[in-house]
Design a protein around this motif. Structure first.
Motif, PDB file in Angstrom:
ATOM      1  N   LEU A   1      -4.634  -7.351   5.745  1.00  0.00           N
ATOM      2  CA  LEU A   1      -4.659  -5.987   6.251  1.00  0.00           C
ATOM      3  C   LEU A   1      -3.286  -5.369   6.047  1.00  0.00           C
ATOM      4  CD1 LEU A   1      -6.517  -6.517   9.633  1.00  0.00           C
ATOM      5  CD2 LEU A   1      -7.425  -5.428   7.580  1.00  0.00           C
ATOM      6  N   VAL A   2      -3.249  -4.225   5.364  1.00  0.00           N
ATOM      7  CA  VAL A   2      -1.978  -3.534   5.195  1.00  0.00           C
ATOM      8  C   VAL A   2      -2.053  -2.229   5.969  1.00  0.00           C
ATOM      9  CG1 VAL A   2      -0.399  -2.479   3.577  1.00  0.00           C
ATOM     10  CG2 VAL A   2      -1.613  -4.550   2.954  1.00  0.00           C
ATOM     11  N   SER A   3      -1.157  -2.052   6.919  1.00  0.00           N
ATOM     12  CA  SER A   3      -1.165  -0.823   7.700  1.00  0.00           C
ATOM     13  C   SER A   3      -0.151   0.158   7.115  1.00  0.00           C
ATOM     14  CB  SER A   3      -0.809  -1.129   9.152  1.00  0.00           C
ATOM     15  OG  SER A   3      -0.462   0.058   9.805  1.00  0.00           O
ATOM     16  N   PHE A   4      -0.640   1.322   6.694  1.00  0.00           N
ATOM     17  CA  PHE A   4       0.278   2.358   6.224  1.00  0.00           C
ATOM     18  C   PHE A   4       0.660   3.304   7.358  1.00  0.00           C
ATOM     19  CE2 PHE A   4      -0.807   1.372   1.757  1.00  0.00           C
ATOM     20  CZ  PHE A   4       0.485   1.341   1.280  1.00  0.00           C
ATOM     21  N   GLY A   5       0.445   2.833   8.578  1.00  0.00           N
ATOM     22  CA  GLY A   5       0.758   3.726   9.694  1.00  0.00           C
ATOM     23  C   GLY A   5       1.499   3.021  10.807  1.00  0.00           C
ATOM     24  N   HIS A   6       2.246   1.984  10.460  1.00  0.00           N
ATOM     25  CA  HIS A   6       2.910   1.254  11.534  1.00  0.00           C
ATOM     26  C   HIS A   6       4.060   2.024  12.155  1.00  0.00           C
ATOM     27  CE1 HIS A   6       0.943  -2.238  12.699  1.00  0.00           C
ATOM     28  NE2 HIS A   6       2.004  -2.949  12.971  1.00  0.00           N
ATOM     29  N   ALA A   7       4.501   3.071  11.485  1.00  0.00           N
ATOM     30  CA  ALA A   7       5.525   3.912  12.090  1.00  0.00           C
ATOM     31  C   ALA A   7       4.996   4.548  13.370  1.00  0.00           C
ATOM     32  CB  ALA A   7       5.972   4.987  11.120  1.00  0.00           C
ATOM     33  N   LEU A   8       3.667   4.582  13.515  1.00  0.00           N
ATOM     34  CA  LEU A   8       3.087   5.077  14.757  1.00  0.00           C
ATOM     35  C   LEU A   8       3.649   4.305  15.946  1.00  0.00           C
ATOM     36  CD1 LEU A   8       0.869   6.625  16.379  1.00  0.00           C
ATOM     37  CD2 LEU A   8      -0.678   4.789  15.793  1.00  0.00           C
ATOM     38  N   TYR A   9       3.620   2.970  15.853  1.00  0.00           N
ATOM     39  CA  TYR A   9       4.088   2.148  16.977  1.00  0.00           C
ATOM     40  C   TYR A   9       5.608   2.091  17.029  1.00  0.00           C
ATOM     41  CZ  TYR A   9      -0.770   1.073  16.806  1.00  0.00           C
ATOM     42  OH  TYR A   9      -2.122   1.206  16.779  1.00  0.00           O
ATOM     43  N   TYR A  10       6.178   2.055  15.856  1.00  0.00           N
ATOM     44  CA  TYR A  10       7.642   2.054  15.737  1.00  0.00           C
ATOM     45  C   TYR A  10       8.198   3.304  16.437  1.00  0.00           C
ATOM     46  CZ  TYR A  10      12.014   1.770  12.999  1.00  0.00           C
ATOM     47  OH  TYR A  10      13.314   1.678  12.586  1.00  0.00           O
ATOM     48  N   GLY A  11       7.649   4.458  16.082  1.00  0.00           N
ATOM     49  CA  GLY A  11       8.089   5.713  16.688  1.00  0.00           C
ATOM     50  C   GLY A  11       7.698   5.811  18.146  1.00  0.00           C
ATOM     51  N   PHE A  12       6.516   5.288  18.469  1.00  0.00           N
ATOM     52  CA  PHE A  12       6.054   5.360  19.851  1.00  0.00           C
ATOM     53  C   PHE A  12       6.998   4.581  20.762  1.00  0.00           C
ATOM     54  CE2 PHE A  12       2.913   4.860  23.314  1.00  0.00           C
ATOM     55  CZ  PHE A  12       2.444   6.155  23.360  1.00  0.00           C
TER      56      PHE A  12
ATOM     57  N   ALA B   1      17.807   2.311  20.594  1.00  0.00           N
ATOM     58  CA  ALA B   1      18.962   1.948  21.414  1.00  0.00           C
ATOM     59  C   ALA B   1      20.196   1.705  20.555  1.00  0.00           C
ATOM     60  CB  ALA B   1      18.636   0.707  22.238  1.00  0.00           C
ATOM     61  N   SER B   2      19.995   1.109  19.370  1.00  0.00           N
ATOM     62  CA  SER B   2      21.179   0.788  18.579  1.00  0.00           C
ATOM     63  C   SER B   2      21.682   1.981  17.775  1.00  0.00           C
ATOM     64  CB  SER B   2      20.921  -0.413  17.657  1.00  0.00           C
ATOM     65  OG  SER B   2      19.773  -0.216  16.899  1.00  0.00           O
ATOM     66  N   LEU B   3      20.785   2.914  17.418  1.00  0.00           N
ATOM     67  CA  LEU B   3      21.233   4.085  16.665  1.00  0.00           C
ATOM     68  C   LEU B   3      21.738   5.193  17.577  1.00  0.00           C
ATOM     69  CD1 LEU B   3      18.585   4.475  13.874  1.00  0.00           C
ATOM     70  CD2 LEU B   3      21.027   4.574  13.508  1.00  0.00           C
ATOM     71  N   GLY B   4      21.048   5.382  18.704  1.00  0.00           N
ATOM     72  CA  GLY B   4      21.449   6.454  19.608  1.00  0.00           C
ATOM     73  C   GLY B   4      20.776   7.770  19.308  1.00  0.00           C
ATOM     74  N   GLN B   5      19.681   7.737  18.553  1.00  0.00           N
ATOM     75  CA  GLN B   5      18.989   8.985  18.207  1.00  0.00           C
ATOM     76  C   GLN B   5      17.573   8.666  17.790  1.00  0.00           C
ATOM     77  OE1 GLN B   5      19.983  12.183  18.188  1.00  0.00           O
ATOM     78  NE2 GLN B   5      18.329  13.113  17.006  1.00  0.00           N
ATOM     79  N   VAL B   6      16.622   9.499  18.183  1.00  0.00           N
ATOM     80  CA  VAL B   6      15.270   9.383  17.635  1.00  0.00           C
ATOM     81  C   VAL B   6      14.856  10.745  17.099  1.00  0.00           C
ATOM     82  CG1 VAL B   6      14.519   7.557  19.187  1.00  0.00           C
ATOM     83  CG2 VAL B   6      14.164   9.918  19.846  1.00  0.00           C
ATOM     84  N   ASP B   7      14.135  10.765  16.007  1.00  0.00           N
ATOM     85  CA  ASP B   7      13.502  12.001  15.566  1.00  0.00           C
ATOM     86  C   ASP B   7      12.274  11.651  14.757  1.00  0.00           C
ATOM     87  OD1 ASP B   7      14.066  12.585  12.504  1.00  0.00           O
ATOM     88  OD2 ASP B   7      15.876  11.681  13.325  1.00  0.00           O
ATOM     89  N   PRO B   8      11.301  12.562  14.727  1.00  0.00           N
ATOM     90  CA  PRO B   8      10.032  12.202  14.096  1.00  0.00           C
ATOM     91  C   PRO B   8      10.177  11.834  12.615  1.00  0.00           C
ATOM     92  CG  PRO B   8       9.967  14.465  14.931  1.00  0.00           C
ATOM     93  CD  PRO B   8      11.264  13.893  15.349  1.00  0.00           C
ATOM     94  N   ASP B   9      11.086  12.502  11.904  1.00  0.00           N
ATOM     95  CA  ASP B   9      11.173  12.240  10.469  1.00  0.00           C
ATOM     96  C   ASP B   9      11.691  10.854  10.143  1.00  0.00           C
ATOM     97  OD1 ASP B   9      10.287  14.493   8.796  1.00  0.00           O
ATOM     98  OD2 ASP B   9      11.634  15.586  10.119  1.00  0.00           O
ATOM     99  N   SER B  10      12.583  10.330  10.955  1.00  0.00           N
ATOM    100  CA  SER B  10      13.077   8.997  10.620  1.00  0.00           C
ATOM    101  C   SER B  10      12.411   7.912  11.437  1.00  0.00           C
ATOM    102  CB  SER B  10      14.596   8.915  10.775  1.00  0.00           C
ATOM    103  OG  SER B  10      15.117   9.967  11.467  1.00  0.00           O
ATOM    104  N   MET B  11      11.449   8.277  12.297  1.00  0.00           N
ATOM    105  CA  MET B  11      10.800   7.258  13.122  1.00  0.00           C
ATOM    106  C   MET B  11       9.282   7.216  12.954  1.00  0.00           C
ATOM    107  SD  MET B  11      12.970   5.562  14.929  1.00  0.00           S
ATOM    108  CE  MET B  11      14.580   5.547  15.657  1.00  0.00           C
ATOM    109  N   VAL B  12       8.647   8.345  12.680  1.00  0.00           N
ATOM    110  CA  VAL B  12       7.187   8.374  12.724  1.00  0.00           C
ATOM    111  C   VAL B  12       6.546   8.820  11.409  1.00  0.00           C
ATOM    112  CG1 VAL B  12       5.267   9.009  14.202  1.00  0.00           C
ATOM    113  CG2 VAL B  12       7.553   9.190  15.079  1.00  0.00           C
ATOM    114  N   ASN B  13       7.273   9.492  10.570  1.00  0.00           N
ATOM    115  CA  ASN B  13       6.681  10.093   9.374  1.00  0.00           C
ATOM    116  C   ASN B  13       6.084   9.021   8.449  1.00  0.00           C
ATOM    117  OD1 ASN B  13       5.917  12.172   7.809  1.00  0.00           O
ATOM    118  ND2 ASN B  13       7.945  12.755   7.126  1.00  0.00           N
ATOM    119  N   TRP B  14       5.214   9.441   7.547  1.00  0.00           N
ATOM    120  CA  TRP B  14       4.526   8.470   6.686  1.00  0.00           C
ATOM    121  C   TRP B  14       5.497   7.671   5.827  1.00  0.00           C
ATOM    122  CZ3 TRP B  14       5.329   9.006   1.514  1.00  0.00           C
ATOM    123  CH2 TRP B  14       5.798  10.240   1.071  1.00  0.00           C
TER     124      TRP B  14
END
Lengths: 438, 320
Positions: free
Chosen positions: B58-69, B228-241
């Motif tokens: 199984l290859v998930s092309f949407g794991h950034a969903l959990y990563y970003g979540f 925690a280690s970067l100090g920033q979250v944003d959708p483009d670098s955390m959740v985007n495809w």
């Protein structure tokens, strides 16, 4: 066994630390160069009209100061006598990635200062990290007022005034030039810069023209989308004639091209607060009669300004890059000037090569001569610049074959920015007390 | 499940590797490298999750969903509840992503191959759309995250790195224990023949669901640690495809032979990116892509296959 390994490690560690400290000491005292990271968009949709001209503007000024060929008052060679070694880096990829890179710049490359940043989102991300890592950072272009209104920053300066002035000057220009237009709407990118720009335009319009009415359907497409078919339809159907936009980068070019073919600009009064760079990019294809701003007396609106620094800058830029300097070129060059000014001032005061804290102290509240006007860092606890902002109507100059502007009006900083220590929103809602407009 | 886990070669190698990484990076290597290790180890957790799924084809092309979540869970808990404790942050990220994975698992466990990949991509883009539109979540600007604490004390980067290493060891050891259990052994069996597994008396859907939740937890934890280690979250670098794509890419680059592989792959990826960015600010993406292509062409088994060849590592395990 374990103890043995530990001993070995400690030996290796102490030896390497000794070497490292020698190396570090070496770089700390021999200050004939300052290493500065210069960050702007070098890839992606914002590179062509923003990032690359910004980098070029910085390059010209850095080289001139390094060689001592810059006109007065910057004719003294070097930054506190040291040559600047700029490291140009790409700003694309989002705030999180930029924060990672910023850490690299500070900890790996060991820069002396960071200059640049175009996107407001990146500035908001970098601001707290710069303070955390105690790295002198001079923002060049980004415009969100939240940067200093949310919190004063210890290590972060911004030589560009914020979006409040851009939006209020736009509202002033509309009320001055088109007093009968009472309905307005907007198309802005859905992030800090776009949201703030439209918010302050709306607040300004409410104050300056109390019977005006904002549309209930302002458009907020995502940043860097590049396709605006549906938005153009929605705006065309809206009865509001004035359309405010803070689009920048490739988006303003794309929007202009797509709206133009649909006769959008004949029907609407389009107010663009940062579109100046697109005017040059599209050259004679760009429609006339658009209310155009450049976020200050720079770029398109500064072509005819005869200040010696400005004349020199345009000439050098043309010679080296065969193009005219755009707004971002000025903004980046201006940050370099501010940094030089503060370095020289700190050196004069300290009597020797200044430390970072001395440079920061020197940069607070400075008034430094920029290309077309003297800029004062009079807000945000002495960290935030204010300057005049102008608008004009685009008008292609057929004789000179260059884009130009007519009916230009400049609004001074006392007209469009709240006094120090007042939040922009409160000030505007209170009726902008103390605003001096000529 | 955990009996005799510390006699497992993979676990031993992993622990030795992680501890020596801590020691070497604290005493010998320059400070900045610690950042890259930190990002690499954090991201490696998400890769480990993908590797688990990959073992079942199984290859998930949407794991950034959990990563970003996970990352946003950390950001929101700081914004609304002032939580900055790293233990809490990690737990919240894992639990939040796990719950989401549990819910979505009921739908996703029915699908295989391209349908699974695309459906997971769709879910991740739904979250991306929500985050990019919602102004109170910072829209595309994201949110900044203050430095982590531990029991009220502010952590230095050094200790944060040690703690991340600790979390990674715990997670990886648990995964190895899972892989050694009956459920874990089912993974490759499902890959070989689902019908046969059903006839053996196991529920394939249930096994996949459990695996999916574990994988979501790992990705969530990765996002939390990254935030925690970067100090920033944003959708483009955390959740985007493209983040999902990057995770899949590193998974392929790492290879799936061992629980250590994802971490080595992710660390190497961080270094490639750092240097590419430094050497060619205008063409860094081409360098990163080119390296990954070269690895796929010349070492289809990923970086782990190189390690296996050099140390003769995999063969020993087979004999056992």
């Amino acid at each position: 066994m374990k103890i043995k390994i530990f001993n070995k490690t400690t030996k290796v560690a102490s030896a390497s630390m000794l070497v490292a400290s020698c190396l570090l000491a070496g770089t700390a005292f021999a200050k004939d160069t300052v290493k500065v990271g210069v960050v702007s968009f070098l890839t992606g949709p914002a590179a062509g009209v923003f990032g690359v001209p910004a980098k070029q503007g910085a390059q010209i000024v850095i080289d001139a100061i390094n060689n001592g060929t810059m006109p007065a008052p910057y004719n003294k060679q070097g930054f506190a006598g040291a040559k600047m070694n700029p490291i140009f880096s790409d700003e694309s990829g989002g705030g999180t990635k930029q924060v990672g890179l910023f850490r690299d710049f500070v900890e790996k490359q060991k820069v002396d200062a960071m200059i640049g940043y175009i996107s407001s989102g990146n500035c908001m991300a970098i601001g707290p990290i710069a303070d955390e890592l105690k790295m002198l950072t001079v923002f060049s272009t980004c415009g969100t007022p939240r940067l200093y209104e949310e919190k004063l920053r210890s290590h972060v300066f911004r030589t560009q005034a914020n979006a409040v002035g851009d939006s209020l000057a736009a509202a002033r220009y509309i009320t001055d030039m088109y007093p009968n237009e009472k309905n307005y709407t907007g198309i802005n990118q859905n992030y800090a810069w776009g949201q703030d720009s439209y918010k302050f335009f709306e607040l300004g319009m409410k104050q300056m023209s109390p019977d005006s009415k904002g549309s209930d359907k302002p458009q907020f497409p995502k940043l860097f989308v590049g396709q605006y078919g549906t938005e153009i339809s929605a705006l065309s159907l809206d009865k509001a004639k004035v359309v405010h936009s803070s689009f920048w980068d490739g988006d303003i070019e794309a929007f202009t091209l797509q709206a133009m073919v649909r006769g959008f600009f004949q029907k609407k009064i389009f107010v663009s607060s940062v579109g100046g760079s697109a005017v040059d990019a599209l050259d004679k294809k760009f429609p006339d009669g658009i209310v155009m701003g450049t976020r200050g007396n720079v770029g398109l609106l500064a072509r005819d300004d005869k200040s010696p620094l400005n004349v020199w800058f345009i000439k050098e830029y043309k010679k080296r890059f065969n193009a005219l300097p755009l707004g971002p070129s000025y903004q980046y060059a201006r940050s370099i000037l501010a940094y030089k000014f503060a370095m020289d001032k700190a050196m004069a005061k300290a009597g020797s090569f200044p430390t970072q804290d001395q440079v920061i102290a020197a940069m607070k509240n400075i008034k430094f001569k920029s290309f077309t006007e003297t800029i004062s860092m009079a807000r945000g606890g002495g960290h935030q610049a204010v300057h005049s902002v102008g608008y004009g109507l685009t008008k292609y100059n057929k004789k000179g074959k260059t884009p130009g502007a007519e009916k230009v009006k400049m609004y001074g900083p006392e007209c469009i920015y709240p006094p120090a220590g007042t939040k922009s929103e409160d000030w505007i809602n209170a009726g902008m007390p103390g605003a001096k407009c000529n | 499940m955990f009996t005799g886990i510390f006699k497992d070669t993979s676990v031993r190698v992993l622990i030795v590797f992680m501890i020596s990484l801590c020691v070497i990076s604290s005493f010998i290597l320059p400070d900045w490298m610690q950042n890259n290790f930190m990002y690499g180890l954090s991201r490696g957790l998400a890769i480990l999750g993908l590797m688990l799924l990959w073992r079942t084809n199984l290859v998930s092309f949407g794991h950034a969903l959990y990563y970003g979540f996970g990352a946003y869970a950390v950001a929101l808990c700081q914004k609304y509840f002032g939580i900055t404790d790293i233990l809490l942050r990690f737990t919240i990220a894992v639990v939040a992503a796990g719950l989401l994975g549990f819910c979505l698992g009921f739908i996703l466990r029915k699908y295989r191959e391209i349908f699974f990949a695309m459906l997971s991509l769709a879910f991740s883009m739904v979250l991306y759309g929500l985050l990019a539109k919602a102004e109170f979540l910072g829209s595309t600007d994201g949110m900044s995250i203050s430095p982590s604490t531990l029991f009220g004390l502010e952590l230095t980067r050094q200790y944060l790195f040690f703690l991340i290493t600790f979390f990674v060891i715990c997670a990886a050891v648990s995964i190895q224990a899972y892989l050694r259990s009956t459920l874990g052994h089912l993974t490759t069996a499902i890959q070989d023949n689902e019908i046969r597994v059903e006839f053996l008396g196991f529920s394939v859907q249930k096994a996949i669901h459990i695996k999916y939740v574990i994988s979501a937890c790992l990705a969530g934890g990765a996002g939390g640690l990254m935030a925690a280690s970067l100090g920033q979250v944003d959708p483009d670098s955390m959740v985007n495809w493209n983040v999902s794509g990057e995770l899949v890419f590193i998974t392929i680059m790492s290879g799936w032979g061992n629980i250590l592989a994802p971490f080595i792959g992710a660390i190497i990826f961080e270094f490639i990116r750092t240097y590419a960015f430094e050497w060619a600010p205008q063409a860094w993406a081409a360098i990163v892509g080119g390296t990954l292509l070269a690895i796929i062409f010349f070492f289809p088994g990923g970086i782990w296959s190189i390690i296996e060849k050099v140390f003769n590592y995999g063969k020993k395990k087979d004999v056992k």
